[in-house]
Design a protein around this motif. Sequence first.
Motif, PDB file in Angstrom:
ATOM      1  N   LEU A   1       0.825  -1.205   0.000  1.00  0.00           N
ATOM      2  CA  LEU A   1       0.000   0.000   0.000  1.00  0.00           C
ATOM      3  C   LEU A   1       0.860   1.257   0.000  1.00  0.00           C
ATOM      4  CD1 LEU A   1      -2.545   1.742   0.442  1.00  0.00           C
ATOM      5  CD2 LEU A   1      -2.391   1.179   2.886  1.00  0.00           C
ATOM      6  N   ASN A   2       1.832   1.310   0.885  1.00  0.00           N
ATOM      7  CA  ASN A   2       2.648   2.518   1.014  1.00  0.00           C
ATOM      8  C   ASN A   2       3.434   2.829  -0.256  1.00  0.00           C
ATOM      9  OD1 ASN A   2       1.798   3.046   3.640  1.00  0.00           O
ATOM     10  ND2 ASN A   2       3.413   1.803   4.555  1.00  0.00           N
ATOM     11  N   ILE A   3       3.853   1.793  -0.959  1.00  0.00           N
ATOM     12  CA  ILE A   3       4.619   2.001  -2.189  1.00  0.00           C
ATOM     13  C   ILE A   3       3.711   2.374  -3.358  1.00  0.00           C
ATOM     14  CG2 ILE A   3       6.069   0.852  -3.926  1.00  0.00           C
ATOM     15  CD1 ILE A   3       7.265  -0.799  -1.603  1.00  0.00           C
ATOM     16  N   ILE A   4       2.653   1.594  -3.549  1.00  0.00           N
ATOM     17  CA  ILE A   4       1.786   1.783  -4.714  1.00  0.00           C
ATOM     18  C   ILE A   4       0.950   3.052  -4.595  1.00  0.00           C
ATOM     19  CG2 ILE A   4      -0.100   0.764  -6.048  1.00  0.00           C
ATOM     20  CD1 ILE A   4       2.689  -0.511  -6.382  1.00  0.00           C
ATOM     21  N   PHE A   5       0.536   3.390  -3.400  1.00  0.00           N
ATOM     22  CA  PHE A   5      -0.261   4.598  -3.200  1.00  0.00           C
ATOM     23  C   PHE A   5       0.477   5.833  -3.717  1.00  0.00           C
ATOM     24  CE2 PHE A   5      -1.019   8.271  -0.374  1.00  0.00           C
ATOM     25  CZ  PHE A   5      -2.336   8.548  -0.730  1.00  0.00           C
ATOM     26  N   GLU A   6       1.739   5.946  -3.375  1.00  0.00           N
ATOM     27  CA  GLU A   6       2.537   7.105  -3.806  1.00  0.00           C
ATOM     28  C   GLU A   6       2.703   7.125  -5.317  1.00  0.00           C
ATOM     29  OE1 GLU A   6       3.406   9.534  -1.941  1.00  0.00           O
ATOM     30  OE2 GLU A   6       2.943   8.658   0.030  1.00  0.00           O
ATOM     31  N   LYS A   7       2.986   5.964  -5.894  1.00  0.00           N
ATOM     32  CA  LYS A   7       3.207   5.896  -7.342  1.00  0.00           C
ATOM     33  C   LYS A   7       1.932   6.214  -8.112  1.00  0.00           C
ATOM     34  CE  LYS A   7       6.964   2.459  -7.198  1.00  0.00           C
ATOM     35  NZ  LYS A   7       7.988   3.276  -7.885  1.00  0.00           N
ATOM     36  N   LEU A   8       0.801   5.703  -7.644  1.00  0.00           N
ATOM     37  CA  LEU A   8      -0.464   5.925  -8.337  1.00  0.00           C
ATOM     38  C   LEU A   8      -0.863   7.390  -8.322  1.00  0.00           C
ATOM     39  CD1 LEU A   8      -2.856   4.455  -9.764  1.00  0.00           C
ATOM     40  CD2 LEU A   8      -3.987   4.424  -7.530  1.00  0.00           C
ATOM     41  N   ASN A   9      -0.660   8.035  -7.205  1.00  0.00           N
ATOM     42  CA  ASN A   9      -1.044   9.440  -7.077  1.00  0.00           C
ATOM     43  C   ASN A   9      -0.190  10.367  -7.940  1.00  0.00           C
ATOM     44  OD1 ASN A   9      -3.365   9.993  -5.660  1.00  0.00           O
ATOM     45  ND2 ASN A   9      -2.387   9.962  -3.652  1.00  0.00           N
ATOM     46  N   GLN A  10       0.913   9.852  -8.448  1.00  0.00           N
ATOM     47  CA  GLN A  10       1.767  10.658  -9.314  1.00  0.00           C
ATOM     48  C   GLN A  10       1.335  10.602 -10.776  1.00  0.00           C
ATOM     49  OE1 GLN A  10       5.760   9.251  -8.588  1.00  0.00           O
ATOM     50  NE2 GLN A  10       5.745   9.853  -6.439  1.00  0.00           N
ATOM     51  N   ILE A  11       0.403   9.707 -11.101  1.00  0.00           N
ATOM     52  CA  ILE A  11      -0.056   9.582 -12.488  1.00  0.00           C
ATOM     53  C   ILE A  11      -1.058  10.680 -12.787  1.00  0.00           C
ATOM     54  CG2 ILE A  11      -1.221   8.094 -14.158  1.00  0.00           C
ATOM     55  CD1 ILE A  11      -0.276   5.692 -12.555  1.00  0.00           C
ATOM     56  N   PRO A  12      -0.883  11.423 -13.865  1.00  0.00           N
ATOM     57  CA  PRO A  12      -1.835  12.481 -14.215  1.00  0.00           C
ATOM     58  C   PRO A  12      -3.259  11.948 -14.340  1.00  0.00           C
ATOM     59  CG  PRO A  12       0.141  12.636 -15.571  1.00  0.00           C
ATOM     60  CD  PRO A  12       0.246  11.351 -14.820  1.00  0.00           C
ATOM     61  N   GLY A  13      -4.194  12.681 -13.767  1.00  0.00           N
ATOM     62  CA  GLY A  13      -5.598  12.305 -13.855  1.00  0.00           C
ATOM     63  C   GLY A  13      -6.095  11.406 -12.748  1.00  0.00           C
ATOM     64  N   PHE A  14      -5.193  10.921 -11.890  1.00  0.00           N
ATOM     65  CA  PHE A  14      -5.584  10.066 -10.767  1.00  0.00           C
ATOM     66  C   PHE A  14      -5.449  10.832  -9.452  1.00  0.00           C
ATOM     67  CE2 PHE A  14      -4.988   6.919 -13.976  1.00  0.00           C
ATOM     68  CZ  PHE A  14      -5.758   5.828 -13.603  1.00  0.00           C
ATOM     69  N   HIS A  15      -6.453  10.678  -8.600  1.00  0.00           N
ATOM     70  CA  HIS A  15      -6.408  11.270  -7.263  1.00  0.00           C
ATOM     71  C   HIS A  15      -6.952  10.264  -6.283  1.00  0.00           C
ATOM     72  CE1 HIS A  15      -7.023  13.801  -3.800  1.00  0.00           C
ATOM     73  NE2 HIS A  15      -8.312  13.497  -3.799  1.00  0.00           N
ATOM     74  N   CYS A  16      -6.170   9.947  -5.243  1.00  0.00           N
ATOM     75  CA  CYS A  16      -6.549   8.856  -4.348  1.00  0.00           C
ATOM     76  C   CYS A  16      -6.322   9.235  -2.886  1.00  0.00           C
ATOM     77  CB  CYS A  16      -5.717   7.611  -4.683  1.00  0.00           C
ATOM     78  SG  CYS A  16      -6.226   6.125  -3.810  1.00  0.00           S
ATOM     79  N   LEU A  17      -7.313   8.960  -2.038  1.00  0.00           N
ATOM     80  CA  LEU A  17      -7.125   9.041  -0.597  1.00  0.00           C
ATOM     81  C   LEU A  17      -6.439   7.764  -0.127  1.00  0.00           C
ATOM     82  CD1 LEU A  17     -10.578  10.388   0.689  1.00  0.00           C
ATOM     83  CD2 LEU A  17      -8.528  11.686   0.101  1.00  0.00           C
ATOM     84  N   LYS A  18      -5.624   7.892   0.909  1.00  0.00           N
ATOM     85  CA  LYS A  18      -4.924   6.697   1.382  1.00  0.00           C
ATOM     86  C   LYS A  18      -5.859   5.834   2.219  1.00  0.00           C
ATOM     87  CE  LYS A  18      -0.641   5.032   3.403  1.00  0.00           C
ATOM     88  NZ  LYS A  18       0.630   5.353   4.086  1.00  0.00           N
ATOM     89  N   PRO A  19      -6.039   4.570   1.827  1.00  0.00           N
ATOM     90  CA  PRO A  19      -6.914   3.676   2.593  1.00  0.00           C
ATOM     91  C   PRO A  19      -6.342   3.386   3.977  1.00  0.00           C
ATOM     92  CG  PRO A  19      -6.417   2.787   0.414  1.00  0.00           C
ATOM     93  CD  PRO A  19      -5.476   3.912   0.649  1.00  0.00           C
ATOM     94  N   GLN A  20      -7.231   3.047   4.896  1.00  0.00           N
ATOM     95  CA  GLN A  20      -6.826   2.695   6.262  1.00  0.00           C
ATOM     96  C   GLN A  20      -6.921   1.199   6.517  1.00  0.00           C
ATOM     97  OE1 GLN A  20      -9.942   5.166   7.740  1.00  0.00           O
ATOM     98  NE2 GLN A  20      -8.577   6.851   8.272  1.00  0.00           N
TER      99      GLN A  20
END
Length: 395
Positions: A300-319
């Motif tokens: 989660l910690n790795i993929i969350f950061e990478k995904l949020n860097q992709i243009p057009g994607f916005h993600c809250l961090k899951p708990q």
Amino acid sequence: MKLAKRVSTLTPSTTLEITAKAKELKDAGHDVIGLGAGEPDFNTPVHIMDAAKEAMDKGFTKYTPSGGLPALKKEIINKLERDQELTYKPSEVIVCIGAKHALYTLFQVILDEGDEVIIPTPYWVSYPEQVKLAEGVPVYVEGKEENQFKITAEQLKATITPKTKAVVLNSPSNPTGMVYTREELEELGKVCLEHNILIVSDEIYEKLLYDGNKHVSIAQLSPELKEQTVIINGVSKSHSMTGWRIGYAVGNQTIISAMTNLASHSTSNPTSISQYATIAAYQGTQDDVEVMRQAFEVRLNIIFEKLNQIPGFHCLKPQGAFYLFPKAIEAAKMAGFNDVDSFVKALLEEEKVALVPGSGFGADDYVRLSYATSLDLLESAVERIANYMAKVAAK
């Protein structure tokens, strides 16, 4: 032949549909990365499988009581007392063929035609379909992104009508991974008690929590809320036992008795071998559960950061749970699509990455990614999505 009306309005499971399409492409020789399925990629712990083999060797392959083995009910009761400090009697427990079957049976016994069930959005895909199968009416309340996709007590109160029978709470949530706090549950609980609304508390992801978050069951907040709540849980996610199909419902004795009577005429009993395996799952070491949880947190910690860097994607961090639920409508529009569903299909066809569109969860602008797969595959999937967005931006 004309089919019954009750099945005419059913929507196929979006999750299973995407998974099937991805498998079809993979079987045709394509290098597909599937991030759609909602199951851990770990095998069932060895001591659990050994218990199942031992049960077979001892001949425990016959019918069991419809509501589950007394020994398994005892372990479920012990688990709830150990983890949530809740005390139940065997007559308040039913073992079912997975948590999905527990939910289905529950709705069948509590709903009459026209009864309403409040379902927060985004929701797990089967909640509304199961309510409709019981001739109930799903009523949706939007869990807004600015409130971490959770509904408020004010929203709940405003949605209740004389026909409201129950509300579904799913914490940690599928698909968002968000978790209700004790304070939030207390406020929601007050409304349910005030209006005599049954609480269906789906806690199937309770063992998969991150960043120090702790699971709180609404049933443990007061004796009154315990009486007003039916807890749904199982071992599919916590012990990587999706295929074993063991879940359970715990709550009001009258409800559980009705569920048991229905099960006696529909399924006879949960699989005997799976029940013995689940006894071992709860009796034995929980080290494997924690190993899996830690692995999910690293991913989660790795993929969350990478995904949020992709243009057009916005993600809250899951708990909790093992899903990311980014808003992707901007990415879809950048790629030339008017909706996320078309965008997801293009990603599967062109980049061979299988995501699940948010439309299946009542949130059209989002997508769900499961990180219940290896970190290498996750990083490759995110890289393919990034490459796709770079290509469409260059057009």
